[in-house]
Enzyme design. Sequence first.
Site, PDB file in Angstrom:
ATOM      1  CD  GLU A  91      39.009  39.469  43.385  1.00 30.20           C
ATOM      2  OE1 GLU A  91      37.818  39.957  42.752  1.00 30.20           O
ATOM      3  OE2 GLU A  91      39.981  40.375  43.875  1.00 30.20           O
TER       4      GLU A  91
ATOM      5  CG  HIS B   3      39.409  41.306  32.458  1.00 30.50           C
ATOM      6  ND1 HIS B   3      40.253  42.756  32.489  1.00 30.50           N
ATOM      7  CD2 HIS B   3      38.542  41.874  33.524  1.00 30.50           C
ATOM      8  CE1 HIS B   3      40.312  43.559  33.960  1.00 30.50           C
ATOM      9  NE2 HIS B   3      38.694  43.169  34.512  1.00 30.50           N
TER      10      HIS B   3
END
Length: 326
Positions: free
Chosen positions: A62, A131
Site C-alpha cells: 500500500e 479488517h
Amino acid sequence: MAEKNLPMREALRAALHEEMVRDERVFVMGEEVGAWQGTHRVTRGFLEEFGPKRVRDTPISEMAIAGAAVGAAMAGLRPVAEIMTINFAFLAFDALINHAAKIHYMFNGQFRVPMVLRAATGWGNQATATHSHTPEPVFAHFPGLYVAMPSTPADAKGMLKAAIRDDNPVLFSEVIALYPKPGPVPDDPDFLIPIGKSDIKREGDDVTIVTIGRGVEWSLQAAESLAKEGIECEVIDLRWLRPLDMEPVIESFKKTNRCVVVEECLPHFSLGSEIAAQIQEKAFDYMDAPVKRVSAMDVPLPYARDIELMALPDTQKVINAVKEVL
C-alpha cells in the site's frame, strides 16, 4: 435528465469509466484492478478496454501504491489508486499524510497532487477487528487531504467524478455494505456533485440527524419509523468529512433545537465529537437538549456475529437516541 437504476459499485464504475474516456491523464492502479477486474468489481472490463498502461496491477504494498500515485500526480497525471480496504491505508499513511496532503503547501504552490485513493470501508461481516474499521476521521484530521464518503449510488458517481477532476488529493471511502444497494443514477457524463457540500436527505422539524455513509441508511429508516409516531426528523448527509459543510447542520439545528449524530466510526475523537463541538460553539442559544451520538462501541470489533452486531449502530439505536433528546 435520464437516469439508470444502478448499485453503488456500478455507479462508481460508470464514473471512473467516463473520466478515463474524457481525460487520458486518468489511470487506475492497485492490487488486482486489472486481470482480476477489481476486488469489488469496480474496474471490471477496464484492462481489456484501456490496456495495461492505464490499468496497472501493482505489488501488494500500500505504501508503494500511494507513493507511486503521489509521484504520478506531481508529474501531471491523474491517478486513481485503489487500496483493497481502508484497513490497509494505515500502511500508506506516510505517503498520504506527509506527502499528498502537504506537498502543495511545502512547495509554496509549485506542485499539485491531483490523485484519488479509493478504499472500501466499514465494519461488519465478521471480518474481525483488524479488517473492520471506519477510520475516516483520522485522515480528515489533516489539512490538505479531502475525505469523501458517499451514501447513495448517485452521490457516489457525482462525488467520484468531482474528486478525479479536482487538483487536490482525495481519500474516497466506499462503504462495503452499500456496494450492492441500488438507486437512480443520472446518465450524464458531466454529472458532478460539488466537493464539500452536504445534502438534506429528508426534511423535518423535530430533530436534526447528522450522518454520513452507512449512517444515512439507518437514519432514514429510523426517520420513517418515527414519522408514524408523529416525530419528524431532518436527515443531513454530510457526504464529505473534509471539507466539512456545517451550514445546513446549523440552520437545521436552529429549527429543531435537537441533534443526533449517527456514524459507523468509533466514539472517541470522532465525527460526532466534532459535530457536537461545532453546534455548541455556533448555535448554543438554540440548544434544548445535549447532542446525542450513535456510533460503534469503543471496542475492537468482535468476531462472533451476535456480539459483532451488538457493537455496531443500527436503526433501533437511532430511534432510541431521537426519543432520548426529545
